[in-house]
Design an enzyme around this catalytic site. Structure first.
Site, short mmCIF file in Angstrom:
data_model
loop_
_atom_site.label_atom_id
_atom_site.label_comp_id
_atom_site.label_asym_id
_atom_site.label_seq_id
_atom_site.Cartn_x
_atom_site.Cartn_y
_atom_site.Cartn_z
N HIS A 64 -2.32 -3.33 4.37
CA HIS A 64 -0.95 -3.10 3.88
C HIS A 64 -0.40 -1.86 4.58
O HIS A 64 0.72 -1.88 5.06
CB HIS A 64 -0.96 -2.94 2.37
CG HIS A 64 0.40 -2.91 1.77
ND1 HIS A 64 1.29 -3.94 1.91
CD2 HIS A 64 1.05 -1.95 1.04
CE1 HIS A 64 2.43 -3.63 1.29
NE2 HIS A 64 2.30 -2.43 0.76
N PHE A 103 4.60 -2.43 -5.40
CA PHE A 103 4.99 -1.62 -6.55
C PHE A 103 4.75 -2.43 -7.83
O PHE A 103 4.95 -3.65 -7.86
CB PHE A 103 6.47 -1.25 -6.48
CG PHE A 103 6.74 0.05 -5.74
CD1 PHE A 103 5.73 0.92 -5.39
CD2 PHE A 103 8.04 0.40 -5.41
CE1 PHE A 103 5.99 2.11 -4.72
CE2 PHE A 103 8.31 1.59 -4.75
CZ PHE A 103 7.29 2.45 -4.40
N LYS A 150 2.79 -2.08 10.59
CA LYS A 150 4.11 -1.74 10.06
C LYS A 150 4.91 -0.78 10.95
O LYS A 150 6.14 -0.83 10.94
CB LYS A 150 3.96 -1.17 8.64
CG LYS A 150 3.73 -2.26 7.59
CD LYS A 150 3.78 -1.72 6.17
CE LYS A 150 3.82 -2.85 5.14
NZ LYS A 150 2.59 -3.64 5.07
N CYS A 192 6.46 -6.30 -2.75
CA CYS A 192 5.87 -6.36 -1.41
C CYS A 192 4.71 -7.36 -1.30
O CYS A 192 4.17 -7.55 -0.21
CB CYS A 192 5.40 -4.97 -1.00
SG CYS A 192 6.72 -3.74 -1.11
N GLU A 196 -5.75 2.47 -0.31
CA GLU A 196 -6.26 1.28 0.36
C GLU A 196 -7.58 1.58 1.08
O GLU A 196 -8.50 0.77 1.09
CB GLU A 196 -5.22 0.73 1.34
CG GLU A 196 -5.62 -0.61 1.94
CD GLU A 196 -4.50 -1.30 2.71
OE1 GLU A 196 -3.48 -0.63 2.98
OE2 GLU A 196 -4.65 -2.49 3.04
N HIS A 253 8.31 -2.14 7.34
CA HIS A 253 7.85 -2.69 6.06
C HIS A 253 8.95 -3.62 5.55
O HIS A 253 9.98 -3.17 5.05
CB HIS A 253 7.58 -1.57 5.08
CG HIS A 253 6.93 -2.04 3.80
ND1 HIS A 253 6.78 -3.38 3.48
CD2 HIS A 253 6.38 -1.35 2.76
CE1 HIS A 253 6.18 -3.50 2.31
NE2 HIS A 253 5.92 -2.28 1.85
#
Length: 405
Positions: A296, A390, A326, A164, A307, A331
Site C-alpha cells: 500500500h 481509512f 504510488k 482506499c 505496514e 494514490h
C-alpha cells in the site's frame, strides 16, 4: 482454498496519469518514471500543495459517444475506456450482451467528485439550477451500472465504497462470486478522481500530502500525492476461459480482507497482518511462496511503519522485496488497488519488481527491502498486493503466474 474453481484474468485496461492503456501504466511503474506534475484546477486554487498524479489531456469525446457523455463524470469516462481495453484484450468486445452469468463490480471511494463539486458551486455560489443529470452522474453506483448497460451484463451489479480498499475488495468479491458458482465471469476494478479544488484542500487539511515528492519507506518521507484514474479486469473461471480460447494473463488465487476496528485514521499492525494472512489462507499458499509484495506504501509516516511491522509479522525476517509504486501513479484512493493490480500483474508476467522511487535512506521503522529507485529483474511466481483504507478496512490479493494455473 475455498473452491476448485480457479479464476484467471483474461483482459485488463487502464487510464491513469501515465496515459491511456494498461501498458502505459506498467511501463511507467517498471521504469520508475513519476507521472506527478503541477495540478490543473478548474477554478483558482488557494491551497499550498499543488502537485498530483492527475489524468491530463484526456479527450473523452475521442472514445465515447455524444449520447453517453452527458451521463459520465470523469470517473465513469476513465472506467468505460479502461473497460473497453480490457474487453478487447479478453476477446469479448463483440460478444454482446454478456448476460446473467457476468457480474459487474466496481470500487470507488466517492464516485462523481467533479460532478458533486461543480453542482455545489453552481447551486450555492452561483445560485443556479442543478443540471438534470447531476444525480445519475455523481452516485457511486453509476460506475458499475454504466458498464452493465454497455456490455449487457445482467448478473450481480454493485459498487464497493471502502475508501482506499474499494477496488481491491471489488476484485476480490468478483473472485468469490465466480468461485461460488453465482457467476462465470466478472467485470471488476476501480475508478476515482478526487483531484479537485475542495478534495485537495481537504486532504491537505489532514496533513498527509507531500509538498515535494512521495518517498515510501524512506527516512524523511513526508506524505503522499493524490492520483486519479481507473483500471478494469475481466475475471473468468479458468476452464471456461480455456474452452473459448482466451489467454490467461495471470491467476487471482487469493483474496483476504479484515477490519482493524480501532481508529478512523490510524492504521493498525494486527489488522493489516490479519488481512495478508487471510489472503494466504484463501490462496492455499505459505508465506515463503510469496516472491514480491506491491505495498500500500503511501509515503506517510504512520502507514509505512505500520505496514512494515505487519509484513514482519507475516513474513518474518526474510529479505522479501516490497515496493510501492504510488510515487509514479499517485494514490488513486478508491481506484488505487486496481491501478496497483495492473502493476503487480506486470511484475509477475515480466519477472521484474518495480522500484520505489524517490527513496533516500533506510528508516529503522520500515525494516523492508523497498527495491530502492531501480527495478529489479527477479523470478516472480506469486505476488501479494495490499490496500489499506481509512477506517481500518484492509484488503489483499494474491496473483500467481498463469503457467502455474
Amino acid at each position: 482454498m475455498a473452491d476448485t474453481r480457479r479464476i484467471v484474468v483474461t483482459g485488463m485496461g487502464a487510464v491513469s496519469a501515465a496515459g491511456v492503456g494498461a501498458a502505459a501504466l506498467w511501463q511507467a511503474a517498471r521504469d520508475g518514471r513519476s507521472c506527478a506534475r503541477e495540478t490543473q484546477f478548474a477554478r483558482p486554487y488557494r491551497g499550498r500543495i499543488r502537485i498530483s498524479a492527475q489524468v491530463q489531456n484526456f479527450d473523452a469525446a475521442a472514445y465515447l459517444t455524444s449520447s453517453e457523455l452527458p451521463f459520465c463524470d470523469p470517473v465513469a469516462q476513465y472506467l468505460l475506456v479502461a473497460a473497453d481495453e480490457a474487453m478487447a484484450q479478453a476477446g469479448l468486445a463483440s460478444a454482446k450482451p454478456m448476460g446473467p452469468r457476468t457480474a459487474t463490480i466496481i470500487g470507488t471511494g466517492v464516485g462523481g467528485m467533479h460532478t458533486l463539486e461543480n453542482g455545489l458551486y453552481l447551486t450555492l455560489v452561483e445560485q443556479g439550477r442543478p443540471d438534470p443529470l447531476t444525480i445519475p452522474r455523481l452516485i457511486p453506483s453509476a460506475c458499475p451500472s454504466l458498464l452493465s448497460i454497455r456490455y449487457g451484463s445482467t448478473g450481480p451489479c454493485f459498487a464497493v465504497a471502502s475508501a482506499c480498499s474499494s477496488a481491491t475488495q471489488a476484485i476480490g468479491l468478483g473472485v468469490q462470486l465466480i468461485r461460488s458458482g453465482l457467476a462465470d465471469r466478472a467485470i471488476v476494478g476501480g475508478t476515482e478522481d478526487c483531484v479537485t479544488n475542495s478534495a485537495m484542500l481537504a486532504w491537505e487539511a489532514l496533513r498527509v500530502l507531500t509538498p515535494d515528492a512521495c518517498r515510501p519507506f524512506s527516512k524523511g518521507r513526508n506524505g503522499m500525492i493524490l492520483g486519479a484514474g481507473a483500471a478494469v479486469f475481466i475475471l473468468e473461471e479458468s476452464e471456461l476461459a480455456r474452452a473459448r480460447g482466451a489467454e490467461a494473463l495471470v491467476e487471482i488465487s487469493g483474496y483476504g480482507t479484515s477490519a482493524d476496528a480501532k481508529d478512523p485514521v490510524r492504521p493498525d499492525v494486527d489488522g493489516a497482518a490479519a488481512c495478508m494472512r487471510n489472503a494466504l489462507a484463501d490462496a492455499g499458499v505459505d508465506a515463503e511462496e510469496i516472491d514480491y509484495v506491491n505495498a500500500h506504501g503511501t509515503g506517510t509516516t504512520a502507514n509505512d511503519a505500520t505496514e512494515s511491522a505487519a509484513l514482519g509479522l507475516v513474513f518474518g525476517g526474510r529479505p522479501l522485496p516490497v515496493s510501492s509504486t504510488k510515487p509514479v501513479h499517485g494514490h488513486a484512493l478508491g481506484a488505487a488497488g486496481a491501478l496497483e493490480l495492473v502493476v503487480t500483474i506486470g511484475a509477475v508476467r515480466e519477472s521484474v519488481a518495480p522500484p520505489t522511487i524517490n527513496w533516500r535512506e533506510a528508516d529503522v521503522k520500515c525494516p523492508v527491502d523497498p527495491v530502492p529507485n531501480e527495478a529489479r529483474p527477479m523470478p516472480i511466481r506469486t505476488a501479494l498486493t495490499n490496500s489499506f483504507a481509512f477506517g481500518g478496512i484492509n484488503a489483499s490479493l494474491i496473483v500467481r503466474r498463469a503457467a502455474a494455473a
